[in-house]
Write an enzyme that holds these catalytic residues in place. Structure first.
Site, mmCIF file in Angstrom:
data_model
loop_
_atom_site.group_PDB
_atom_site.id
_atom_site.type_symbol
_atom_site.label_atom_id
_atom_site.label_comp_id
_atom_site.label_asym_id
_atom_site.label_seq_id
_atom_site.Cartn_x
_atom_site.Cartn_y
_atom_site.Cartn_z
ATOM 1 N N SER A 270 2.759 -24.081 -90.771
ATOM 2 C CA SER A 270 2.660 -25.670 -91.681
ATOM 3 C C SER A 270 2.656 -27.008 -91.152
ATOM 4 O O SER A 270 1.954 -27.795 -91.200
ATOM 5 C CB SER A 270 3.961 -25.954 -91.864
ATOM 6 O OG SER A 270 4.954 -25.936 -91.143
ATOM 7 N N ASP B 125 4.154 -18.875 -85.210
ATOM 8 C CA ASP B 125 3.745 -18.412 -85.837
ATOM 9 C C ASP B 125 2.270 -17.864 -86.037
ATOM 10 O O ASP B 125 1.150 -18.621 -85.874
ATOM 11 C CB ASP B 125 4.130 -19.164 -87.322
ATOM 12 C CG ASP B 125 3.962 -18.575 -89.172
ATOM 13 O OD1 ASP B 125 4.023 -17.796 -89.140
ATOM 14 O OD2 ASP B 125 3.916 -19.558 -89.609
ATOM 15 N N LYS C 81 5.566 -14.050 -86.118
ATOM 16 C CA LYS C 81 5.781 -14.078 -87.517
ATOM 17 C C LYS C 81 4.220 -13.741 -87.929
ATOM 18 O O LYS C 81 3.185 -14.497 -87.652
ATOM 19 C CB LYS C 81 6.569 -15.377 -88.611
ATOM 20 C CG LYS C 81 6.867 -15.326 -89.834
ATOM 21 C CD LYS C 81 7.454 -16.193 -89.567
ATOM 22 C CE LYS C 81 6.781 -17.186 -90.700
ATOM 23 N NZ LYS C 81 5.578 -17.336 -91.398
ATOM 24 N N GLU D 226 2.294 -13.014 -91.811
ATOM 25 C CA GLU D 226 2.076 -13.538 -93.561
ATOM 26 C C GLU D 226 1.708 -11.749 -93.958
ATOM 27 O O GLU D 226 0.788 -11.152 -93.642
ATOM 28 C CB GLU D 226 2.259 -14.320 -93.962
ATOM 29 C CG GLU D 226 2.765 -15.747 -93.571
ATOM 30 C CD GLU D 226 2.103 -16.810 -94.503
ATOM 31 O OE1 GLU D 226 1.326 -16.636 -95.489
ATOM 32 O OE2 GLU D 226 2.067 -18.343 -93.724
ATOM 33 N N GLU E 210 10.153 -16.011 -99.427
ATOM 34 C CA GLU E 210 9.635 -17.391 -99.862
ATOM 35 C C GLU E 210 9.463 -17.172 -101.585
ATOM 36 O O GLU E 210 8.739 -16.753 -101.653
ATOM 37 C CB GLU E 210 8.329 -17.704 -98.718
ATOM 38 C CG GLU E 210 8.020 -19.017 -99.664
ATOM 39 C CD GLU E 210 7.246 -20.016 -98.024
ATOM 40 O OE1 GLU E 210 6.587 -19.289 -97.019
ATOM 41 O OE2 GLU E 210 6.705 -20.939 -98.703
#
Ligand code: KIV
Length: 285
Positions: A49, A87, A116, A118, A185
Site C-alpha cells: 500500500s 509485503d 506476506k 496475496e 480483507e
C-alpha cells in the site's frame, strides 16, 4: 505484547484460545515505525500500500521488490519491537519458485522477519517453497488489491455462500501450506468470522468485521494523514493532515513576517568572531 514480538507468539494468538486481539498497522519508514513501536502494536506491515499512500500511484501494482526492500530497511533501522512483515509485491511470486524464494529472502535481508503473500490456493506452491527456505509466511485472502484488475476494482469479496466457502477452503489450504497467520480483507462480517473459526492460525481482518483474531489498518488512514478517501472499514484516530497543514502554515507565516528564526533558534556570533571581523559592538541583535 512486549519487546521483540516473535512469529511463534503471533501464531499462538488465537482469540478462541483466550488471546487478546492482535494489532497490526502498516509503516513504511523509520519515524512511523518508531510511532508504531511506542504505541505498542504487535506487528508492523511494510505493505505494498506504500504505492498508493506514499508514492502516489493509483494501485499497488507499481512497486517492485527493490522498492519494498528500501522501505523494509527504513522500518528495520528503527529497531522496533513489533514483528516486521515484508509485503511481497505483485510479480515477485508469480514467475518461478526460485525467483519467489529469492525475492522473499531479499525482504528478509532488508530487515523483515516474515513475508506476506496475496492470493488463495494458487499461491500454495510458492508459499511452501518460501516456508521450506525457513521464511515465515502470512497469507492474504478475500479482497487482494494486487488482483484489482481481475476483480474489476477494489470490490468486497465473499458476497455469496459459494464464495464464502471458497475463501474458507483457501484459508485452510494456506494454513496447510505453512502460513502462520492470515490477513482477510474486504469481506462481510460473517465470512470474517467463519474463516477465523475454520483455521487454527490467527486471522487478522481489514474490513472483515469484529470477529477475527486481530485488525490491521493503513497507518495514514489511522492518523488521518490520508484524508482524500475513507473506506467504510477505516476509523480515523487523528487529524494528521490538518495538523500538519496548520504547522506548515504557521511556519510559512513566521518566515514571511520575520518572526522565524528568533534569538533562540540562532547561533550567536561570539565576541571573538565579531572582533576579528571588525564588527565589535555592531553584531546583529
Ligand atoms: O499493503 C497493505 O497495506 C496490506 C493491508 C491492506 C493488509 O496488504
Amino acid at each position: 505484547m512486549s519487546s521483540n514480538v516473535t512469529v511463534p507468539q503471533i501464531e499462538a494468538s488465537k482469540v478462541a484460545n483466550g488471546a487478546k486481539p492482535l494489532v497490526m498497522v502498516t509503516a513504511y519508514d523509520a519515524p512511523s515505525a518508531r510511532v508504531a513501536d511506542a504505541a505498542g502494536v504487535d506487528m508492523i506491515l511494510v505493505g505494498d500500500s506504500v504505492a498508493m499512500v506514499v508514492l502516489g500511484y493509483d494501485d499497488t501494482l507499481q512497486v517492485t521488490v527493490d522498492d519494498m526492500a528500501h522501505h523494509v530497511a527504513a522500518v528495520a533501522r528503527a529497531k522496533p519491537a513489533p514483528l516486521i512483515i515484508g509485503d511481497m509485491p505483485w510479480m515477485s511470486f508469480h514467475v518461478s519458485v526460485e525467483e519467489t524464494v529469492r525475492n522473499a529472502a531479499t525482504l528478509i535481508r532488508a530487515g523483515a522477519q516474515c513475508v506476506k503473500v496475496e492470493g488463495g490456493r494458487k499461491r500454495i506452491k510458492m508459499i511452501e517453497a518460501i516456508r521450506a527456505a525457513e521464511i515465515p509466511v502470512i497469507g492474504h485472502v478475500g479482497l487482494t488489491p494486487q488482483s484489482a484488475n481481475v476483480m474489476g476494482g477494489f470490490k468486497i469479496q465473499a458476497r455469496d455462500a459459494h464464495d464464502v466457502r471458497r475463501t474458507i477452503a483457501a484459508a485452510k489450504g494456506l494454513q496447510a501450506a505453512g502460513c502462520f497467520a492470515l490477513v482477510v480483507e474486504g469481506v462481510p462480517d460473517i465470512a470474517g468470522q467463519m474463516i477465523t473459526d475454520a483455521v487454527d492460525i490467527p486471522v487478522i481482518g481489514i474490513g472483515a468485521g469484529p470477529k477475527t483474531d486481530g485488525q490491521v489498518l493503513v497507518y495514514h488512514d489511522v492518523i488521518g494523514l490520508e484524508n482524500r478517501f475513507k473506506p467504510r472499514f477505516v476509523r480515523r484516530y487523528g487529524t494528521a493532515f490538518e495538523d500538519q497543514v496548520e504547522s506548515l502554515t504557521n511556519y510559512t507565516s513566521d518566515v514571511r513576517s520575520g518572526a522565524f528564526p528568533g534569538r533562540d533558534e540562532t547561533y550567536k556570533t561570539s565576541d571573538d568572531l565579531a572582533e576579528s571581523l571588525g564588527l565589535y559592538g555592531s553584531q546583529p541583535t
